[in-house]
Design an enzyme around this catalytic site. Structure first.
Site, PDB file in Angstrom:
ATOM      1  N   CYS A   1      -1.048   3.689  -6.538  1.00 10.56           N
ATOM      2  CA  CYS A   1      -1.898   3.085  -5.497  1.00 10.56           C
ATOM      3  C   CYS A   1      -2.132   1.654  -5.953  1.00 10.56           C
ATOM      4  O   CYS A   1      -2.405   1.407  -7.143  1.00 10.56           O
ATOM      5  CB  CYS A   1      -3.221   3.837  -5.380  1.00 10.56           C
ATOM      6  SG  CYS A   1      -4.466   2.964  -4.406  1.00 10.56           S
TER       7      CYS A   1
ATOM      8  N   CYS B   1       0.874  -1.180   0.000  1.00  8.70           N
ATOM      9  CA  CYS B   1       0.000   0.000   0.000  1.00  8.70           C
ATOM     10  C   CYS B   1       0.910   1.229   0.000  1.00  8.70           C
ATOM     11  O   CYS B   1       1.702   1.406   0.940  1.00  8.70           O
ATOM     12  CB  CYS B   1      -0.864  -0.041   1.258  1.00  8.70           C
ATOM     13  SG  CYS B   1      -1.888   1.421   1.493  1.00  8.70           S
TER      14      CYS B   1
HETATM   15  N1  DGL Z   1      -4.016   0.708  -1.848  1.00  8.32           N
HETATM   16  C1  DGL Z   1      -3.613   1.887  -1.180  1.00  8.32           C
HETATM   17  C2  DGL Z   1      -2.359   2.499  -1.828  1.00  8.32           C
HETATM   18  O1  DGL Z   1      -1.596   1.812  -2.495  1.00  8.32           O
HETATM   19  C3  DGL Z   1      -4.552   2.980  -0.861  1.00  8.32           C
HETATM   20  C4  DGL Z   1      -6.000   2.873  -0.863  1.00  8.32           C
HETATM   21  C5  DGL Z   1      -6.634   3.610   0.292  1.00  8.32           C
HETATM   22  O2  DGL Z   1      -6.934   4.810   0.149  1.00  8.32           O
HETATM   23  O3  DGL Z   1      -6.821   2.968   1.323  1.00  8.32           O
HETATM   24  O4  DGL Z   1      -2.091   3.662  -1.659  1.00  8.32           O
END
Ligand code: DGL
Length: 265
Positions: free
Chosen positions: A192, A81
């Site tokens: 993301c 993430c």
């Molecule tokens: N999947 C997460 C990232 O790579 C973010 C998504 C969220 O806002 O929770 O930043």
């Protein structure tokens, strides 16, 4: 470490963490480069999105979930993430200096190496774009490429709902990408981990002349390198296993994890 203990550590699973379903795009890459490893995936969908929350709260949630994965016996952790990486990975490294820990960050470097002089859009959560870590990353490549940050509030929610090709998504993305004005763009960095699941839709809107960059494959290779360096790679010959856990502990959620894991295969 005595031989038995070493072998036990090598056969331990790798923990993968994300705020929700997005990290499954990284998990797919991890399984490709390390097919003999076992993985435990945890998504915190109850608290998602992280990308619109204050830094302190994201840090606290990330540390808690990473520590839970360690309690489950994970030999190494991938923070899959970008948002959680910017908020918590530096602190986690200080807390656990010996732990093989890799956090994903927007793939600006590969774009700069491959396309010097290009105009590159970085799609990410508002929180990732606000962070000092992102500003430093941008500053490092500013003389090589022209970077256009594009915050995408609301985009991860489509993936969390399993909507990867609906009309609302098409409308959302068309409107979002039309905000990028000025010269035509050469590339898009998916900053993301949820966004690789809507990559086809993004590509269909911007056209095939735009190259799309995803940090997942590089993150997976880095984790393999780190485990190899610590002699922690699993020596077994059989295919590894993948276990999914989610803070929204329903059968639907786990089913969605499995279908995203198999998406497009
Ligand atoms: N999947 C997460 C990232 O790579 C973010 C998504 C969220 O806002 O929770 O930043």
């Amino acid at each position: 470490m005595i031989a038995d203990e070493k072998q036990k550590r090598q056969s331990a699973p790798i923990g993968v963490f994300d705020s929700g379903m997005g990290g499954i795009s990284v998990l797919r890459e991890l399984v490709k480069v390390m097919p003999h490893e076992d993985f435990i995936y945890f998504g915190d969908s109850v608290n998602a999105p992280y990308g619109t929350k204050p830094t302190d709260q994201i840090r606290e949630l990330t540390i808690r979930h990473v520590e839970n994965l360690m309690k489950e016996g994970a030999k190494g952790i991938v923070v899959a993430c970008n948002t959680a990486t910017s908020a918590a990975v530096a602190v986690l490294r200080k807390m656990y200096p010996k732990l093989p820990l890799v956090g994903i960050e927007p793939a600006i470097k590969p774009a700069a190496v491959e396309r010097p002089g290009a105009r590159i859009v970085v799609m990410a959560t508002p929180m990732t774009i606000r962070q000092e870590k992102f500003c430093r990353l941008m500053a490092r490549y500013e003389d090589k490429i022209h970077i256009v940050p594009l915050p995408c509030p609301g985009l991860m929610e489509f993936v969390e709902r399993g909507d990867l090709d609906g009309e609302d998504l098409q409308e959302y993305l068309t409107k979002l990408l039309s905000q990028v004005d000025g010269e035509p763009i050469d590339g898009i960095v998916l900053g993301c981990t949820h966004y690789p699941f809507v990559r086809e839709m993004i590509q269909s809107i911007v056209g095939n002349s735009v190259t799309i960059y995803d940090g997942g494959p590089g993150t997976a290779r880095e984790m393999k390198r780190r485990l190899g360096e610590s002699d922690l790679l699993n020596k077994k010959q059989e295919k590894g296993t993948v276990k999914f856990y989610n803070s929204r502990n329903t059968e639907e959620e786990i089913q969605l994890c499995r279908s995203l894991f198999l998406h497009g295969k």
